[in-house]
Design an enzyme around this catalytic site. Structure first.
Site, PDB file in Angstrom:
ATOM      1  CG  HIS A  17     -12.580   4.439   8.337  1.00 59.88           C
ATOM      2  ND1 HIS A  17     -12.862   4.066   7.036  1.00 59.88           N
ATOM      3  CD2 HIS A  17     -11.862   5.585   8.259  1.00 59.88           C
ATOM      4  CE1 HIS A  17     -12.320   4.944   6.213  1.00 59.88           C
ATOM      5  NE2 HIS A  17     -11.694   5.870   6.917  1.00 59.88           N
ATOM      6  N   GLY A  43       0.845  -1.194   0.000  1.00 57.70           N
ATOM      7  CA  GLY A  43       0.000   0.000   0.000  1.00 57.70           C
ATOM      8  C   GLY A  43       0.881   1.245   0.000  1.00 57.70           C
ATOM      9  CG  ASP A  49      -2.076 -10.517   8.257  1.00 61.12           C
ATOM     10  OD1 ASP A  49      -3.067 -10.735   8.967  1.00 61.12           O
ATOM     11  OD2 ASP A  49      -2.021 -10.820   7.049  1.00 61.12           O
ATOM     12  NE  ARG A  99      -7.281   7.970  10.149  1.00 61.34           N
ATOM     13  CZ  ARG A  99      -7.855   8.155   8.960  1.00 61.34           C
ATOM     14  NH1 ARG A  99      -7.318   8.970   8.084  1.00 61.34           N
ATOM     15  NH2 ARG A  99      -8.952   7.524   8.643  1.00 61.34           N
ATOM     16  CB  ALA A 146      -7.912   6.439   0.450  1.00 58.92           C
ATOM     17  CG  HIS A 155     -15.938   6.911   7.970  1.00 55.85           C
ATOM     18  ND1 HIS A 155     -17.102   7.583   7.659  1.00 55.85           N
ATOM     19  CD2 HIS A 155     -14.934   7.543   7.307  1.00 55.85           C
ATOM     20  CE1 HIS A 155     -16.802   8.585   6.834  1.00 55.85           C
ATOM     21  NE2 HIS A 155     -15.499   8.595   6.613  1.00 55.85           N
ATOM     22  CD  GLU A 205     -11.940  14.063   4.161  1.00 54.99           C
ATOM     23  OE1 GLU A 205     -11.871  13.210   5.059  1.00 54.99           O
ATOM     24  OE2 GLU A 205     -11.328  13.963   3.095  1.00 54.99           O
ATOM     25  NE  ARG A 217     -13.313  10.244   9.678  1.00 58.85           N
ATOM     26  CZ  ARG A 217     -12.447   9.845   8.812  1.00 58.85           C
ATOM     27  NH1 ARG A 217     -11.655   8.851   9.099  1.00 58.85           N
ATOM     28  NH2 ARG A 217     -12.378  10.427   7.646  1.00 58.85           N
TER      29      ARG A 217
HETATM   30  P1  FAD Z   1      -2.585  -0.731   3.155  1.00 59.75           P
HETATM   31  O1  FAD Z   1      -2.830   0.266   2.109  1.00 59.75           O
HETATM   32  O2  FAD Z   1      -3.754  -1.436   3.711  1.00 59.75           O
HETATM   33  O3  FAD Z   1      -1.557  -1.803   2.586  1.00 59.75           O
HETATM   34  C1  FAD Z   1      -1.283  -2.971   3.315  1.00 59.75           C
HETATM   35  C2  FAD Z   1      -0.574  -3.933   2.397  1.00 59.75           C
HETATM   36  O4  FAD Z   1      -0.050  -5.015   3.149  1.00 59.75           O
HETATM   37  C3  FAD Z   1      -1.477  -4.558   1.354  1.00 59.75           C
HETATM   38  O5  FAD Z   1      -0.732  -4.623   0.166  1.00 59.75           O
HETATM   39  C4  FAD Z   1      -1.737  -5.952   1.908  1.00 59.75           C
HETATM   40  O6  FAD Z   1      -2.050  -6.917   0.945  1.00 59.75           O
HETATM   41  C5  FAD Z   1      -0.375  -6.238   2.531  1.00 59.75           C
HETATM   42  N1  FAD Z   1      -0.395  -7.260   3.588  1.00 59.75           N
HETATM   43  C6  FAD Z   1      -1.132  -7.292   4.715  1.00 59.75           C
HETATM   44  N2  FAD Z   1      -0.835  -8.381   5.437  1.00 59.75           N
HETATM   45  C7  FAD Z   1       0.120  -9.048   4.752  1.00 59.75           C
HETATM   46  C8  FAD Z   1       0.830 -10.255   4.978  1.00 59.75           C
HETATM   47  N3  FAD Z   1       0.601 -11.031   6.038  1.00 59.75           N
HETATM   48  N4  FAD Z   1       1.751 -10.642   4.058  1.00 59.75           N
HETATM   49  C9  FAD Z   1       1.988  -9.905   2.946  1.00 59.75           C
HETATM   50  N5  FAD Z   1       1.318  -8.773   2.681  1.00 59.75           N
HETATM   51  C10 FAD Z   1       0.413  -8.341   3.580  1.00 59.75           C
HETATM   52  N6  FAD Z   1      -6.935   7.845   4.685  1.00 59.75           N
HETATM   53  C11 FAD Z   1      -6.709   9.107   4.296  1.00 59.75           C
HETATM   54  O7  FAD Z   1      -5.704   9.715   4.685  1.00 59.75           O
HETATM   55  N7  FAD Z   1      -7.579   9.702   3.427  1.00 59.75           N
HETATM   56  C12 FAD Z   1      -8.685   9.098   2.959  1.00 59.75           C
HETATM   57  O8  FAD Z   1      -9.433   9.657   2.171  1.00 59.75           O
HETATM   58  C13 FAD Z   1      -8.960   7.783   3.390  1.00 59.75           C
HETATM   59  N8  FAD Z   1     -10.074   7.138   2.969  1.00 59.75           N
HETATM   60  C14 FAD Z   1     -10.243   5.831   3.320  1.00 59.75           C
HETATM   61  C15 FAD Z   1     -11.332   5.132   2.799  1.00 59.75           C
HETATM   62  C16 FAD Z   1     -11.492   3.794   3.071  1.00 59.75           C
HETATM   63  C17 FAD Z   1     -12.675   3.048   2.525  1.00 59.75           C
HETATM   64  C18 FAD Z   1     -10.531   3.127   3.871  1.00 59.75           C
HETATM   65  C19 FAD Z   1     -10.665   1.667   4.151  1.00 59.75           C
HETATM   66  C20 FAD Z   1      -9.463   3.818   4.409  1.00 59.75           C
HETATM   67  C21 FAD Z   1      -9.311   5.172   4.137  1.00 59.75           C
HETATM   68  N9  FAD Z   1      -8.241   5.892   4.651  1.00 59.75           N
HETATM   69  C22 FAD Z   1      -8.031   7.179   4.249  1.00 59.75           C
HETATM   70  C23 FAD Z   1      -7.217   5.242   5.450  1.00 59.75           C
HETATM   71  C24 FAD Z   1      -6.021   4.925   4.556  1.00 59.75           C
HETATM   72  O9  FAD Z   1      -6.489   4.523   3.293  1.00 59.75           O
HETATM   73  C25 FAD Z   1      -5.164   3.828   5.125  1.00 59.75           C
HETATM   74  O10 FAD Z   1      -4.913   4.062   6.476  1.00 59.75           O
HETATM   75  C26 FAD Z   1      -3.842   3.754   4.398  1.00 59.75           C
HETATM   76  O11 FAD Z   1      -4.071   3.647   3.028  1.00 59.75           O
HETATM   77  C27 FAD Z   1      -3.044   2.562   4.894  1.00 59.75           C
HETATM   78  O12 FAD Z   1      -1.932   2.383   4.074  1.00 59.75           O
HETATM   79  P2  FAD Z   1      -0.910   1.228   4.430  1.00 59.75           P
HETATM   80  O13 FAD Z   1       0.120   1.230   3.387  1.00 59.75           O
HETATM   81  O14 FAD Z   1      -0.510   1.352   5.833  1.00 59.75           O
HETATM   82  O15 FAD Z   1      -1.788  -0.108   4.360  1.00 59.75           O
HETATM   83  C1  SIN Z   2     -13.331   9.670   3.917  1.00 56.28           C
HETATM   84  O1  SIN Z   2     -13.226   9.893   2.726  1.00 56.28           O
HETATM   85  O2  SIN Z   2     -14.300   9.994   4.593  1.00 56.28           O
HETATM   86  C2  SIN Z   2     -12.224   8.941   4.594  1.00 56.28           C
HETATM   87  C3  SIN Z   2     -11.166   9.866   4.963  1.00 56.28           C
HETATM   88  C4  SIN Z   2     -10.230   9.252   5.959  1.00 56.28           C
HETATM   89  O3  SIN Z   2     -10.453   8.153   6.432  1.00 56.28           O
HETATM   90  O4  SIN Z   2      -9.247   9.913   6.289  1.00 56.28           O
END
Ligand code: FAD
Ligand code: SIN
Length: 534
Positions: free
Chosen positions: A354, A12, A224, A389, A47, A245, A117, A293
């Site tokens: 969320h 991610g 994980d 957050r 997101a 959320h 927001e 939130r």
């Molecule tokens: P992720 O993007 O979840 O990536 C995790 C990665 O790890 C994935 O590739 C997964 O497959 C991999 N993984 C997990 N476990 C394992 C394992 N055991 N072995 C190998 N790979 C593994 N935040 C904002 O700032 N703005 C927004 O507008 C916003 N909107 C959101 C809307 C939604 C619907 C959601 C769910 C979240 C939103 N968030 C938003 C929160 C934000 O998207 C996340 O907190 C952020 O993207 C997390 O990024 P990350 O890289 O930490 O994890």
């Molecule tokens: C949203 O678009 O409402 C999500 C934004 C966030 O989780 O930061």
């Protein structure tokens, strides 16, 4: 035995930003990224709202963004980290723009169209329609593809982190000098567990929303990395602060994940109302529908319970159709597919799990309490979010820390070597799980327990009940784990039970209500503000 300089678990925004930064800084370094499904599937890709950053300095400034972050965080943010993320944030957003990420501009203008927001005092959210995460994920994958020293291995499920425990030493949480040497990962195609040795490992596995029945998080979000770090005896902080959320779309048919109706819709003028069309948010906070939130989610939960309803409603019927569809095409389409026309009908909404504000405790360089182990993104507790957050600060945090990790890590690589003597994975269990229902039913029970007893509102009695039931699920699952062949489903269940334990235990330790943690037996703030560390 696979060997690499840097092992990153997760693709991610946290994992890929870190990988790209290291690859650019040290082209002679080899970086392996493991990801458990296809590389584009992550919380990041879902997101919607966008990335918060001080962009228009004529009206906005760092002090305002910091004040909003601290206010949302309920007194538990680490102010030095807030300073870092807010001040470095715009540079990191510029990096991903340089790598190809697109954000919407105001019609006919050169300037970015900045959204608003909940909890933000200014418009400062850069976004790409309601698909910001998808666009960021796309740009990062494309940039990583251009760098020869990054290898992304898809369908590799990291099972456990390697430490001195795997060399036969007794490793305890209080022991100083625990080191990480890489990870064991299940190759989902061959069903073999492979060893990945690395000089440095970075966990970027995202959140854990799947521990609750209703969540906006995709099924990969099973905590994980947090569970692996905890098993490896790393420090885990502030897990009681689980963010719900306020506005997931209420779908009576049920869906996993729940579809999110972005907070940006309220920033655009959407108003929370009861079925009868009455506004109710001003009873709870003067900022109304745009309060932070924790306040909005608790208010909706309360109104639903008081009125015996299944949802509350988001009224967008007064907003212009063209502008609404322009900004929120996915939300519009999803509502229409369920027979809800946002221009004529109020959108039914419910709170859904969320975001996990707590996680692997890291310092300002992203180092965990285990040497040679860093963590980035939602799986961490950096101190930015405190007890709640602020919207759109998560993507920003991952970008800032991905950069900081790379800066810190590259200087250490030359002094480190791969660890000798790590044995190949020894399978405990040899039998195939006879019945998948043992796993799926336990998962259902776990989600029920967490949703009923450790949700938006908690009590001592509920937390105790949760702990008793978690203990049973834990014992049954550990039995299964030692007797059967390992599978991703079993590992995820095991990890989610650990998350359930960490959330419940931390919630029981906090004898006050603060931010996202609300316990009716301790409704007040305590005088001395402490993080919860396990
Ligand atoms: P992720 O993007 O979840 O990536 C995790 C990665 O790890 C994935 O590739 C997964 O497959 C991999 N993984 C997990 N476990 C394992 C394992 N055991 N072995 C190998 N790979 C593994 N935040 C904002 O700032 N703005 C927004 O507008 C916003 N909107 C959101 C809307 C939604 C619907 C959601 C769910 C979240 C939103 N968030 C938003 C929160 C934000 O998207 C996340 O907190 C952020 O993207 C997390 O990024 P990350 O890289 O930490 O994890
Ligand atoms: C949203 O678009 O409402 C999500 C934004 C966030 O989780 O930061």
């Amino acid at each position: 035995m696979n060997q690499t300089d840097v092992l990153i678990i997760g693709s991610g925004v946290g994992g890929l930003t870190t990988a790209i930064k290291i690859a650019l800084k040290r082209p002679d370094t080899h970086i392996t990224v493991l990801t458990k499904v296809q590389k584009g599937e992550s919380n990041t890709a879902y997101a919607q709202g966008g990335v918060a950053a001080v962009w228009n300095k004529q009206v906005d400034n760092y002090e305002k963004h910091k004040a909003d972050t601290l206010d949302a965080g309920g007194g538990l943010c680490n102010e030095a980290v807030v300073d870092i993320v807010v001040e470095e944030g715009p540079l990191r957003v510029q990096d991903i723009i340089n790598w190809g990420a697109r954000f919407d501009k105001a019609p006919g203008e050169d300037e970015y169209d900045l959204g608003r927001e909940g909890g933000h005092s200014e418009n400062r959210i850069l976004h790409y329609k309601d698909l910001t995460g998808w666009e960021i994920q796309r740009a990062l994958i494309e940039k990583a593809r251009q760098l020869d020293n990054i290898t992304i291995l898809q369908h590799y499920f990291a099972v456990d982190l390697l430490t001195q425990h795997h060399l036969g030493y007794n490793v305890t949480r209080l022991l100083p000098g625990i080191e990480c040497y890489g990870a064991y990962a299940l190759n989902k195609k061959s069903n073999e567990i492979e060893t990945f040795l690395a000089k440095i490992t970075v966990v970027a596995t995202g959140g854990a929303g799947q521990v609750y029945r209703n969540t906006t998080n995709p099924v990969i979000a099973s905590g994980d990395g947090i569970a692996m770090a905890y098993r490896a005896k790393g420090w885990i902080e502030n897990m009681e602060f689980v963010q719900f959320h306020p506005t997931a779309l209420f779908n009576p048919a049920g869906e996993n994940p729940s579809f999110l109706v972005s907070e940006a819709v309220r920033g655009f003028g959407g108003i929370l109302k009861t079925r009868e069309g009455e506004e109710f948010m001003h009873k709870y906070d003067k900022r109304g529908s745009l309060a932070p939130r924790d306040i909005v989610a608790r208010a909706i939960d309360n109104e639903i319970k008081l009125r015996g309803e299944e949802s509350m409603f988001l009224d967008c019927t007064h907003l212009g159709k063209e502008a609404f569809i322009g900004h929120f095409p996915t939300i519009y389409e999803k509502c229409m597919s369920l027979g809800i026309d946002p221009m004529k009908d109020m959108i039914p909404v419910v709170p859904a799990c969320h975001y996990v504000c707590g996680g692997i405790r890291v310092n300002q360089q992203g180092r965990s309490s285990i040497d040679r182990l860093y963590a980035c993104g939602e799986c961490t507790c950096t101190g930015l979010h405190g007890a709640n957050r602020l919207a759109s600060n998560s993507l920003l945090e991952a970008m800032v820390f991905g950069h900081r990790i790379a800066e810190d890590l590259v200087g250490r690589l030359d002094g480190l070597s791969l660890q000798d003597g790590i044995p190949a994975w020894k399978a405990n269990g040899t039998t195939e799980p006879k019945e998948m229902v043992l796993i799926t039913q336990s998962l259902k029970e776990l989600k029920e327990v967490m949703s009923s007893y450790v949700g938006i509102v908690r009590t001592n009695e509920r937390l105790k009940r949760a702990m008793d039931r978690l203990w049973l699920l834990y014992s049954e699952t550990e039995d299964l784990y030692s007797n059967t062949v390992i599978s991703p489903q079993l590992c995820e269940l095991r990890n989610l039970i650990t998350i359930g334990y960490l959330v419940t235990r931390s919630a029981s330790m906090r004898r006050e209500s603060r931010g996202l943690h609300y316990n009716t037996d301790f409704p007040e703030h305590q005088k001395f503000i402490q993080p919860t560390v396990l």
